[in-house]
Each structure stands twice: as C-alpha cells, then as structure tokens.
Design an enzyme around this catalytic site. Structure first.
Site, PDB file in Angstrom:
ATOM      1  N   HIS A 137      -0.151   0.881 -10.160  1.00 33.70           N
ATOM      2  CA  HIS A 137      -0.977  -0.031  -9.041  1.00 33.70           C
ATOM      3  C   HIS A 137      -1.619  -0.958  -9.760  1.00 33.70           C
ATOM      4  CE1 HIS A 137      -3.238   0.057  -5.187  1.00 33.70           C
ATOM      5  NE2 HIS A 137      -3.138  -1.042  -5.614  1.00 33.70           N
ATOM      6  N   ARG A 171       0.740  -1.232   0.025  1.00 30.41           N
ATOM      7  CA  ARG A 171       0.033   0.005   0.070  1.00 30.41           C
ATOM      8  C   ARG A 171       0.845   1.271   0.191  1.00 30.41           C
ATOM      9  NH1 ARG A 171      -4.317  -1.699  -1.808  1.00 30.41           N
ATOM     10  NH2 ARG A 171      -5.614   0.042  -1.023  1.00 30.41           N
TER      11      ARG A 171
END
Length: 314
Positions: free
Chosen positions: A277, A229
């Site tokens: 991502h 993350r």
C-alpha cells in the site's frame, strides 16, 4: 481552537512537527493524549479508531490524510462535519509513477528477465510489442486517473478510461456506466483500478469483470493493476483467473485486510506482485501543507475544497 491528529499505523510525531511548523499559532493535539475536546475545530485523520471523534462540539471540518475516505464512513459515529479529501500534486505524481512503472514492467516483461537472470538464461523475445500496441484501461477518472492517463500516453500506450458517470477529457477515449463497461473491458490489455471504495464499487474486480478483458492482445493476455482500494477486488476470483490463464498477472497494492496476512496465497502466487500500500504514499510535508492551506481558507471565510459527498462516498 486546535487541530486534532487522529491516526493509526503512522508515526504521529512526524505529522505533529510538520503541522506545528505550518500552523504555529494553532495547538496540535493527538488522539490518546489529554486535550480540550471543545477546542477542536479541525481533525486530520487516517484510520482513526471508530467512535473516537465523538464529543467534538465545535468541529468544523475533517481532513483525510490519504487519497481514500472509505475508512471515515466505516465509523458509524462519525460527526456530521464536512469531509475534505486530499488532492495534492505530490500524491498524484507518486501514483502515476507507480502506474507507469508497472505498466512498463508488463510491457517489457521484467519479471521474465528477473527469472532468467537467476537462471543465467540469455533468451530474448523478438515479438516484443511497442507501447502503442498495448491498450491500457483506467477505471476511475478523477485527478489520479487523469494524470496517470496523460503520463501513460506520453509513453506511447493506447489509453482509455471508464467512470461511473460520463466524462469528456481531451485526448482520451472515455466510457461510462454499466452500458460502457463491456466495450471498455473488451479493449483493455492492462486494467488499472483507481476507483474509490463505495457500496457500488465494492467487489467490482470479480470473475465477471476479469472474464470480460481482452484475450487477443499483444501481451498474450490481460493484466490487472489495483492501486485503488482493497475492497474493490475479490482475491479468490483474481487467483482463479490467474490459475485458469485468463489473467496473466496482477499487481496489487491494496487489500481487504492490511497488512496482508502471511497465509494469503497472493504472497506466493507466481503471477502476483504485492506491494505494501505504497503506490501513493502520504508524505507528511506535502499532505500537511495541503491540509494547512485548507484550514487557512476556512479561517479566511473561503469555502472548503474537495469536499466529499456522503451520498456517493467520495
């Protein structure tokens, strides 16, 4: 009863079509369209607008459509319903592909040879180490971390793992907690972060952690891969370590702000590889199938799997 799709940034109609095919007898409704809030028993969410899930009196479960769940806890009005995270072979395999790709890229110096090709330079490295001489350390030993560790070991890498609490995993050297962190970092040439984002892990990839990585390894210095993350990393500390030479390179798939702002120095730093991502993309067919299976379990009176502990945040 109905399933509510609550997502931003994704093409919701692709998801609606797949869920409707898998759950033909259940109405699939979408946030932003008119629907009966009393009929909603299930929510499938990815970064829903905070507060948008209030007023669902019959909500039985919330499903994250990605590997992370921190976005759910960022909603201070999130209903008090059980939350299930995604554990799916498709997502796990995609993450391992990403980790193996970039570990091999650092091992085989792919960025160097890309540069040499542009310069038409024929220059080999006769000290190229084998994978067995490179120590990979994986932070986070859930399904994703364990699968990546197994596949890196097949390639020959010397793999170890770290987790917050002790774990015994066959064939893998493991470290845990604050007491084990120093030794774990000291034997790590490529640090792979697959940790969830919690209050305890926010900002964990910082100057202190990077300074603890091995400096005498066969790669000439340590590398970082963060596919966990964005909130785990302190971008300024990573850049400072790269500038100082204490970190040789960083592959970053996640960022505190996404999309990564155009003025971020991470885009242009020669030691940084940026990916959007996509290390473990949530493919609608696979993830919708996993959620539909969970709904089927609940409808049959069976317990929900992969339930998130709100106290731990994952």
């Amino acid at each position: 009863m109905s399933l509510l799709l609550a997502m931003t940034g994704w093409h919701v109609e692709d998801w609606r079509a797949r869920f409707q095919a898998l759950l033909p007898d259940m109405p699939i409704v979408v946030l932003g369209e008119p629907f009966d809030r009393r009929a909603v028993h299930y929510v499938a969410s990815w970064k829903h607008p905070p507060g948008s899930l209030t007023g669902l009196p019959n909500l039985a479960a919330i499903f994250s459509l990605g590997a992370g769940v921190d976005f759910l806890f960022a909603d201070d009005k999130l209903p008090a319903a059980p939350i299930a995270r995604i554990v799916d072979p498709d997502l796990t395999t995609r993450m391992s592909e990403y980790i193996v790709l970039h570990c091999l890229s650092y091992l085989r110096q792919q960025r160097r040879y890309d540069s040499q090709q542009r310069e038409k330079s024929w220059d080999d490295d006769r000290n190229q180490p084998a994978a067995r001489s490179v120590r990979v350390g994986i932070m986070g030993l859930g399904e994703l971390g364990q699968d990546a560790a197994r596949k890196l070991a097949v390639m020959g890498f010397d793999v170890a793992g770290w987790s917050r609490s002790p774990k015994t995993i066959e064939g893998l050297q493991t470290f845990s907690g604050e007491d084990g962190m120093k030794a774990f970092l000291a034997r790590t040439d490529i640090l792979v972060s697959l940790l969830p984002l919690t209050p305890d892990t926010r900002g964990i990839i910082n100057a202190g952690m990077l300074a603890g990585l091995a400096q005498g390894g066969r790669l000439g210095g340590p590398f970082l891969i963060n596919a966990g993350r964005g909130g785990l990393q302190v971008a300024d500390d990573i850049l400072a370590a790269l500038d100082a030479g204490t970190l040789k390179g960083a592959t970053l798939d996640v960022f505190e702000v996404e999309p990564l702002p155009a003025d971020s120095r991470l885009w242009t730093h020669p030691g940084v590889t940026v990916t959007p991502h996509n290390s473990a993309m949530s493919e609608p067919e696979a993830i919708a199938t996993a959620v539909a299976t969970q709904i089927g379990r609940l409808e049959a009176g069976e317990p929900l799997l992969n339930v998130v502990d709100p106290a731990r945040g994952y």
